[in-house]
Design a protein around this motif. Structure first.
Motif, PDB file in Angstrom:
ATOM      1  N   LYS A 296       0.837  -1.200   0.000  1.00  0.00           N
ATOM      2  CA  LYS A 296       0.000   0.000   0.000  1.00  0.00           C
ATOM      3  C   LYS A 296       0.873   1.251   0.000  1.00  0.00           C
ATOM      4  O   LYS A 296       1.962   1.272   0.589  1.00  0.00           O
ATOM      5  CB  LYS A 296      -0.905   0.021   1.244  1.00  0.00           C
ATOM      6  CG  LYS A 296      -1.880  -1.138   1.347  1.00  0.00           C
ATOM      7  CD  LYS A 296      -3.027  -0.991   0.363  1.00  0.00           C
ATOM      8  CE  LYS A 296      -4.067  -2.099   0.592  1.00  0.00           C
ATOM      9  NZ  LYS A 296      -5.171  -2.016  -0.380  1.00  0.00           N
ATOM     10  N   THR A 297       0.402   2.293  -0.656  1.00  0.00           N
ATOM     11  CA  THR A 297       1.084   3.587  -0.604  1.00  0.00           C
ATOM     12  C   THR A 297       0.868   4.193   0.783  1.00  0.00           C
ATOM     13  O   THR A 297       0.010   3.731   1.549  1.00  0.00           O
ATOM     14  CB  THR A 297       0.512   4.537  -1.668  1.00  0.00           C
ATOM     15  OG1 THR A 297      -0.839   4.874  -1.305  1.00  0.00           O
ATOM     16  CG2 THR A 297       0.529   3.896  -3.046  1.00  0.00           C
ATOM     17  N   PRO A 298       1.624   5.259   1.137  1.00  0.00           N
ATOM     18  CA  PRO A 298       1.392   5.924   2.431  1.00  0.00           C
ATOM     19  C   PRO A 298      -0.043   6.417   2.591  1.00  0.00           C
ATOM     20  O   PRO A 298      -0.524   6.588   3.715  1.00  0.00           O
ATOM     21  CB  PRO A 298       2.388   7.095   2.398  1.00  0.00           C
ATOM     22  CG  PRO A 298       3.497   6.617   1.510  1.00  0.00           C
ATOM     23  CD  PRO A 298       2.817   5.798   0.456  1.00  0.00           C
ATOM     24  N   GLN A 299      -0.721   6.627   1.460  1.00  0.00           N
ATOM     25  CA  GLN A 299      -2.125   7.068   1.514  1.00  0.00           C
ATOM     26  C   GLN A 299      -3.095   5.896   1.600  1.00  0.00           C
ATOM     27  O   GLN A 299      -4.316   6.084   1.601  1.00  0.00           O
ATOM     28  CB  GLN A 299      -2.462   7.909   0.271  1.00  0.00           C
ATOM     29  CG  GLN A 299      -1.744   9.250   0.198  1.00  0.00           C
ATOM     30  CD  GLN A 299      -0.278   9.107  -0.173  1.00  0.00           C
ATOM     31  OE1 GLN A 299       0.085   8.215  -0.947  1.00  0.00           O
ATOM     32  NE2 GLN A 299       0.571   9.960   0.388  1.00  0.00           N
ATOM     33  N   GLY A 300      -2.556   4.678   1.662  1.00  0.00           N
ATOM     34  CA  GLY A 300      -3.399   3.499   1.793  1.00  0.00           C
ATOM     35  C   GLY A 300      -3.946   2.968   0.491  1.00  0.00           C
ATOM     36  O   GLY A 300      -4.835   2.118   0.489  1.00  0.00           O
ATOM     37  N   GLU A 301      -3.425   3.457  -0.631  1.00  0.00           N
ATOM     38  CA  GLU A 301      -3.887   3.000  -1.930  1.00  0.00           C
ATOM     39  C   GLU A 301      -2.926   1.970  -2.512  1.00  0.00           C
ATOM     40  O   GLU A 301      -1.785   1.840  -2.080  1.00  0.00           O
ATOM     41  CB  GLU A 301      -4.017   4.197  -2.884  1.00  0.00           C
ATOM     42  CG  GLU A 301      -4.998   5.258  -2.406  1.00  0.00           C
ATOM     43  CD  GLU A 301      -4.998   6.479  -3.310  1.00  0.00           C
ATOM     44  OE1 GLU A 301      -4.107   6.554  -4.185  1.00  0.00           O
ATOM     45  OE2 GLU A 301      -5.859   7.352  -3.136  1.00  0.00           O
ATOM     46  N   LYS A 302      -3.390   1.256  -3.531  1.00  0.00           N
ATOM     47  CA  LYS A 302      -2.529   0.289  -4.202  1.00  0.00           C
ATOM     48  C   LYS A 302      -1.595   1.006  -5.171  1.00  0.00           C
ATOM     49  O   LYS A 302      -1.952   2.003  -5.769  1.00  0.00           O
ATOM     50  CB  LYS A 302      -3.376  -0.742  -4.968  1.00  0.00           C
ATOM     51  CG  LYS A 302      -4.050  -1.759  -4.080  1.00  0.00           C
ATOM     52  CD  LYS A 302      -4.714  -2.848  -4.930  1.00  0.00           C
ATOM     53  CE  LYS A 302      -5.334  -3.931  -4.045  1.00  0.00           C
ATOM     54  NZ  LYS A 302      -5.942  -5.017  -4.851  1.00  0.00           N
ATOM     55  N   TYR A 303      -0.407   0.453  -5.307  1.00  0.00           N
ATOM     56  CA  TYR A 303       0.530   0.988  -6.296  1.00  0.00           C
ATOM     57  C   TYR A 303       0.080   0.575  -7.695  1.00  0.00           C
ATOM     58  O   TYR A 303      -0.448  -0.506  -7.896  1.00  0.00           O
ATOM     59  CB  TYR A 303       1.943   0.467  -6.043  1.00  0.00           C
ATOM     60  CG  TYR A 303       2.620   1.100  -4.851  1.00  0.00           C
ATOM     61  CD1 TYR A 303       3.235   2.343  -4.954  1.00  0.00           C
ATOM     62  CD2 TYR A 303       2.646   0.447  -3.617  1.00  0.00           C
ATOM     63  CE1 TYR A 303       3.862   2.926  -3.862  1.00  0.00           C
ATOM     64  CE2 TYR A 303       3.271   1.016  -2.520  1.00  0.00           C
ATOM     65  CZ  TYR A 303       3.874   2.254  -2.647  1.00  0.00           C
ATOM     66  OH  TYR A 303       4.491   2.831  -1.565  1.00  0.00           O
ATOM     67  N   ALA A 588      10.234   8.342  -5.335  1.00  0.00           N
ATOM     68  CA  ALA A 588      11.093   9.216  -4.540  1.00  0.00           C
ATOM     69  C   ALA A 588      12.339   8.493  -4.039  1.00  0.00           C
ATOM     70  O   ALA A 588      13.179   9.084  -3.363  1.00  0.00           O
ATOM     71  CB  ALA A 588      10.305   9.773  -3.356  1.00  0.00           C
ATOM     72  N   GLY A 589      12.442   7.203  -4.359  1.00  0.00           N
ATOM     73  CA  GLY A 589      13.610   6.444  -3.939  1.00  0.00           C
ATOM     74  C   GLY A 589      13.456   5.743  -2.602  1.00  0.00           C
ATOM     75  O   GLY A 589      14.424   5.169  -2.081  1.00  0.00           O
ATOM     76  N   ASN A 590      12.248   5.763  -2.036  1.00  0.00           N
ATOM     77  CA  ASN A 590      12.010   5.064  -0.775  1.00  0.00           C
ATOM     78  C   ASN A 590      11.787   3.574  -1.028  1.00  0.00           C
ATOM     79  O   ASN A 590      10.999   3.202  -1.906  1.00  0.00           O
ATOM     80  CB  ASN A 590      10.776   5.650  -0.069  1.00  0.00           C
ATOM     81  CG  ASN A 590      10.930   7.129   0.213  1.00  0.00           C
ATOM     82  OD1 ASN A 590      11.923   7.561   0.784  1.00  0.00           O
ATOM     83  ND2 ASN A 590       9.947   7.916  -0.201  1.00  0.00           N
ATOM     84  N   ILE A 591      12.476   2.730  -0.290  1.00  0.00           N
ATOM     85  CA  ILE A 591      12.335   1.285  -0.468  1.00  0.00           C
ATOM     86  C   ILE A 591      10.980   0.833   0.080  1.00  0.00           C
ATOM     87  O   ILE A 591      10.648   1.086   1.241  1.00  0.00           O
ATOM     88  CB  ILE A 591      13.477   0.528   0.245  1.00  0.00           C
ATOM     89  CG1 ILE A 591      14.818   0.894  -0.389  1.00  0.00           C
ATOM     90  CG2 ILE A 591      13.252  -0.975   0.165  1.00  0.00           C
ATOM     91  CD1 ILE A 591      16.018   0.299   0.321  1.00  0.00           C
ATOM     92  N   ILE A 592      10.212   0.157  -0.767  1.00  0.00           N
ATOM     93  CA  ILE A 592       8.898  -0.322  -0.325  1.00  0.00           C
ATOM     94  C   ILE A 592       8.849  -1.847  -0.212  1.00  0.00           C
ATOM     95  O   ILE A 592       7.904  -2.397   0.349  1.00  0.00           O
ATOM     96  CB  ILE A 592       7.776   0.177  -1.263  1.00  0.00           C
ATOM     97  CG1 ILE A 592       7.987  -0.323  -2.700  1.00  0.00           C
ATOM     98  CG2 ILE A 592       7.695   1.689  -1.243  1.00  0.00           C
ATOM     99  CD1 ILE A 592       6.841   0.026  -3.641  1.00  0.00           C
ATOM    100  N   ALA A 593       9.861  -2.519  -0.738  1.00  0.00           N
ATOM    101  CA  ALA A 593       9.908  -3.985  -0.607  1.00  0.00           C
ATOM    102  C   ALA A 593      11.325  -4.465  -0.919  1.00  0.00           C
ATOM    103  O   ALA A 593      12.002  -3.908  -1.778  1.00  0.00           O
ATOM    104  CB  ALA A 593       8.918  -4.656  -1.554  1.00  0.00           C
TER     105      ALA A 593
END
Length: 749
Positions: A296-303, A588-593
Motif C-alpha cells: 500500500k502507498t502511504p495514503q493506503g492505496e494500491k501501487y 522518490a527512492g524510498n524502499i517499499i519492498a
C-alpha cells in the motif's frame, strides 16, 4: 475638436467598426471571465498546480542499475534540472520561447501577433504564440473540444493556468516540468525517455546535435521523427542550431561544424515485445503484479505498475544478457537451417496433415468458426484466404500475402530455446532467454514450459545411489536387460547396438558417457522411492513417474526448477529457487519492498556425494559426451556438466556448471510431435551445448567477467579422489562370459 470628433463618428462605417470592436472586446472579456469562473470547466488552482502528479513509467534496472526496460502507459521518465545540459536548455529556449526568462507565462507580443495574423487575417503560418509555460499548461491538463471558439477557449484557459504556474514555480522548475512532460516522437514523453530511446544514453550525456535534434521534433513529433524521416529531422535540427546562433547561445563559427554532421541514432525501443530480455521483463511483470497487490502507498492505496514511477532493481546482468542472447541467435539461426535441410521437402509441418489439422483445431479463430456453425469446408475456405502477414525469419522479417494455414506451417517448423544462468550461492538470475523472439513466440521456455529432461536427470539418480551407499567404483555391465514387469521394456544405448555385453563401467565412466542401460541399473540398485525422495529434497516437488524409465529422464520438469536443483552441486548441497527482484523503490527512492534468496535450509545430500558428482560431471566435459567444449570450442575454463537428449530427439539439453555460475540450455520444437531428423543433430551436445559454448567464448573475451571465467573449483577431499581412482572399465572373466546371457530378462526390483 469635439465637432471634428462628432463628424468622424457620423460616418456609419466607422460607427459600425467601433461597435464591432467594442462588441468583440466585450465578448472576449466576458468569455475570459466566464472561463476564469469555471463555466467551461474547473480550472486547476494554485494548490492543485503545486501538487502536480504525473503518470510515470516503472523502471526496471539490472544489478548495476542499468535500465533494462519500462512498464508504462505513457513512456515518461522524469529527471532533475541538474541533469539537463546547458546546451539543451539553450536550444529549447532559443527555438520555443526566446523571451522565456522575461515574461510571466504570457508573451503578449506573440499573442498580439497571433490575434492579428491568425484570427483576423486567417494566416495559419503565424504560429500559436505559445510560451514554454503555456505549452506546459497544455501538456499537464490537455485540451477539450467545444462547439464554438474551441481554440480561443483553450488558449484563454491555458493563459490562466500558465499565470498560476509562474506564480507557483521558478523558471528552472518550469523547465524541469516541461522537459519531463513534453511529448516526443514514437509515443515518448519526457526528455530522458526520448534520449534513451533515440540515442541510448541519459539526457545528461547528449551532445549539442542530439539536443537540437530532440528539441526540433517538438514542432511536429511525427513529421520530424528522426527514426522515420532522418532528412526532415536533420533540416529541423539545423533550424534549431541557427536559432541558437541568433540568440547568442552558439557561435557562428561552430554552426558550420554542427550542421554538417549526420544524425547518428542508437535507437532502443522500450516496447514490451522488443529490446533486451523481453521474456525476463514479462516474467518480472507477472511477479510485480502479484507483489504490488500486497503493498500500500502511504495514503493506503494500491501501487500502479504503469503510472507510479516505481524503480525495480533486478538480479539480471545487462551485459551478460546481451552476450547470452547473441550466443543463442548465432547458434539457433544456423541450427534452424540445418534442421530444415535435414527434412528437405518432407518436413512434418508440410506433409503431416493430421498434425496440421490438430494444431488448426486449437486456434481461437477455428474454435470461433465452429461456434458459429460453419461447416468444415467453410472453415477451410476461410483459413485459405491470403492477407499480408509479418513472418519471422532468421534472415530478417518479411511481410507476405499468406493464408492462416500457410502461416501456421511456417511457424510450426521453428526450433525454440530456453537458457537460464544463475549464481549458485543465491539463485540470482544473471541471464534469462525464454525463447528465440518474444514478438512472435510469447511462450516462455523457462517458467512456463515443462519438457522431458532426458539424460540431465541421470546425475540425480546417481546422487541418490551414492548418498545411499553405492561406491563410486562399483562396476555395472553394458548388457541390456528386458524388464518383464514393464511390458518387456528394454533400455538401449544411443549409437551402435554392437556393444560388448561383457564390458563393465564404473559410475564415473557410465555417467560421463551417458550410458542408458547402466543408469536404469543404478536406479534399480537404489530403488525408485529413494530417487524420488532425493529429487524432492532438491526442490523439484512435482509428481514424477514412478517407473524405471524415470532414470532416462522421461519426467517433464521446468528449466527453472532443474536449474535450482543443479545449483546444489556448487552450493553446499542446498538447492535454491531462482529469483529476479532484489528491491522495489517508489519514485522518490524510498524502499517499499526487499527480497532475499530462497535457499533450502537443509542439505539435500552429503558433501562427499556432492564432491563425487561434481568430479564425475567434470569428466563429462573432459572426456565424455560434452568433450566438444574442449575440442571444438576450445574452452579451457573449469567446467562440469551434463548433456541430455530425449526419446525421438525431441529435446536437447545442456547443463553447464562453473564455480560461480550455473547455466542450463534447452532446444526443441514447441510441438512435441516434431523432433530432429537424427540423433547426431538432435543430441544435446549438438543442439543445446553450443549455446553455452558460444556464451562462454564471449565471456572469456571480456575481462569484466573474470570472476566467472577464471574461477576455480574447490579441491575434492582425498577420500573422494581415492574412491574414484579405479580403472574406468573392466571386462568379465572367461567363466562369467561363458554363462552370462546377452539380453537378460528379469523383473525390476
Amino acid at each position: 475638436m469635439n465637432t471634428k470628433f462628432k463628424q468622424f463618428f457620423k460616418n456609419k462605417w466607422i460607427r459600425w467598426a467601433v461597435v464591432l470592436i467594442a462588441a468583440v472586446l466585450i465578448f472576449l472579456i466576458g468569455l475570459y471571465i466566464s472561463i476564469y469562473l469555471g463555466v467551461f470547466g474547473k480550472l486547476p488552482t494554485q494548490s492543485d498546480i503545486s501538487s502536480i502528479q504525473q503518470e510515470q513509467a516503472t523502471q526496471l534496472l539490472d544489478k548495476n542499475e542499468k535500465l533494462i526496460g519500462k512498464y508504462y502507459i505513457y513512456d515518461r521518465q522524469p529527471v532533475k534540472f541538474e541533469d539537463f545540459p546547458n546546451h539543451l536548455i539553450n536550444a529549447l529556449v532559443a527555438t520555443e520561447d526566446s523571451r522565456f526568462y522575461e515574461h510571466d507565462g504570457i508573451d503578449n507580443i506573440s499573442l498580439i501577433r497571433v490575434f492579428v495574423k491568425n484570427l483576423i487575417l486567417q494566416d495559419k503560418s503565424a504560429g500559436g504564440g505559445s510560451t514554454i509555460t503555456l505549452q506546459l499548461a497544455k501538456n499537464l491538463y490537455g485540451r477539450k473540444n467545444y462547439a464554438l471558439f474551441s481554440m480561443l477557449i483553450n488558449k484563454f484557459k491555458e493563459s490562466i493556468v500558465a499565470k498560476r504556474i509562474e506564480e507557483v514555480y521558478s523558471k528552472k522548475e518550469i523547465l524541469t516540468l516541461y522537459l519531463n512532460t513534453v511529448p516526443f516522437s514514437d509515443n515518448t514523453y519526457g526528455i530522458e525517455s526520448a534520449s534513451r530511446k533515440f540515442f541510448n544514453k541519459s539526457v545528461r550525456d547528449i551532445s549539442i546535435n542530439e539536443a537540437a535534434t530532440l528539441v526540433g521534433t517538438l514542432k511536429a513529433n511525427t513529421y520530424y521523427n528522426p527514426r522515420v524521416h532522418i532528412e526532415r529531422s536533420k533540416n529541423r535540427r539545423n533550424v534549431v542550431l541557427n536559432q541558437m546562433v541568433n540568440y547568442n547561445y552558439l557561435s557562428e563559427d561552430s554552426l558550420s561544424y554542427y550542421v554538417n554532421q549526420d544524425i547518428e541514432l542508437e535507437y532502443r525501443s522500450f516496447n514490451h515485445d522488443v529490446g533486451l530480455a523481453p521474456y525476463f521483463r514479462a516474467e518480472v511483470k507477472k511477479q510485480l503484479e502479484f507483489i504490488l497487490d500486497t503493498l500500500k502507498t502511504p495514503q493506503g492505496e494500491k501501487y500502479n505498475l504503469y503510472k507510479d514511477g516505481l524503480i525495480v532493481h533486478t538480479t539480471l546482468d545487462y551485459k551478460m544478457q546481451e552476450l547470452a542472447e547473441n550466443a543463442m541467435e548465432e547458434h539457433i539461426g544456423e541450427l534452424q537451417t540445418a534442421f530444415e535441410n535435414s527434412y528437405g521437402n518432407d518436413g512434418p509441418w508440410e506433409t503431416n496433415e493430421k498434425l496440421i489439422e490438430n494444431v488448426l483445431n486449437k486456434l481461437p479463430q477455428v474454435i470461433a468458426y465452429k461456434a458459429q456453425g460453419l461447416s468444415k469446408n467453410q472453415i477451410k475456405d476461410s483459413l485459405n484466404v491470403s492477407r499480408p502477414i509479418a513472418l519471422f525469419s532468421w534472415k530478417g522479417d518479411t511481410v507476405k500475402n499468406v493464408s492462416t494455414i500457410d502461416s501456421l506451417k511456417h511457424y510450426l517448423k521453428f526450433l525454440n530455446t530456453g537458457m537460464l544462468s544463475v549464481e549458485p550461492t543465491t539463485g540470482a538470475v544473471r541471464t534469462y532467454v525464454g525463447g528465440i523472439d518474444y514478438r512472435y513466440f510469447k511462450f516462455d521456455h523457462i517458467s512456463q514450459s515443462e519438457r522431458q529432461v532426458g539424460s540431465t536427470f541421470k546425475p540425480l539418480v546417481y546422487t541418490a545411489a551414492i548418498e545411499n551407499g553405492l561406491e563410486p567404483c562399483t562396476y555395472f555391465s553394458l548388457n541390456k536387460v528386458t524388464y518383464t514387469d514393464y511390458d518387456d521394456w528394454t533400455p538401449r544405448n544411443s549409437g551402435s547396438d554392437e556393444e560388448d555385453p561383457y564390458i563393465n563401467y564404473t559410475l564415473e565412466n557410465a555417467l560421463s558417457n551417458s550410458i542408458n542401460t547402466i543408469s536404469v541399473k543404478v536406479m534399480e540398485s537404489v530403488g525408485i522411492p529413494k530417487v524420488l525422495e532425493q529429487v524432492k529434497k532438491l526442490g523439484i516437488t512435482k509428481v514424477l513417474p514412478n517407473e524405471p524409465s524415470l532414470a532416462l529422464g522421461v519426467a517433464e520438469i521446468s528449466l527453472k526448477d532443474l536449474t535450482g536443483a543443479y545449483v546444489s552441486y556448487l552450493n553446499d548441497s542446498r538447492s535454491v529457487k531462482p529469483y529476479y527482484i532484489t528491491k522495489i523503490e517508489d519514485k522518490a527512492g524510498n524502499i517499499i519492498a526487499t527480497f532475499e534468496p530462497e535457499i533450502s535450509e537443509e542439505a539435500a545430500f552429503s558433501d562427499y556425494t556432492r564432491q563425487v558428482l561434481l568430479e564425475i560431471m567434470k569428466s563429462t566435459v573432459n572426456k565424455g559426451t560434452a568433450s566438444r567444449l574442449r575440442s571444438t570450442y576450445g574452452l579451457s575454463n573449469e567446467i562440469a556438466g551434463k548433456t541430455g537428449t530425449t526419446q525421438n530427439n525431441k529435446d536437447g539439453w545442456y547443463v553447464g556448471l562453473t564455480p560461480n555460475l550455473v547455466t542450463i540450455t534447452w532446444v526443441g520444437n514447441d510441438n512435441h510431435s516434431i523432433g530432429f531428423k537424427s540423433t547426431g543433430m538432435g543430441q544435446g551436445a549438438n543442439s543445446a551445448l553450443p549455446i553455452f559454448a558460444k556464451f562462454y567464448q564471449k565471456l572469456n573475451r571480456d575481462s569484466e567477467f573474470n570472476s566467472f571465467t577464471k574461477a576455480k573449483f574447490e579441491n575434492p577431499s582425498q577420500k573422494v579422489l581415492d574412491d574414484l581412482d579405479c580403472e574406468p572399465t573392466k571386462r568379465d572373466g572367461f567363466l562369467k562370459r561363458l554363462f552370462k546371457k546377452k539380453n537378460k530378462k528379469k523383473t525390476f526390483n
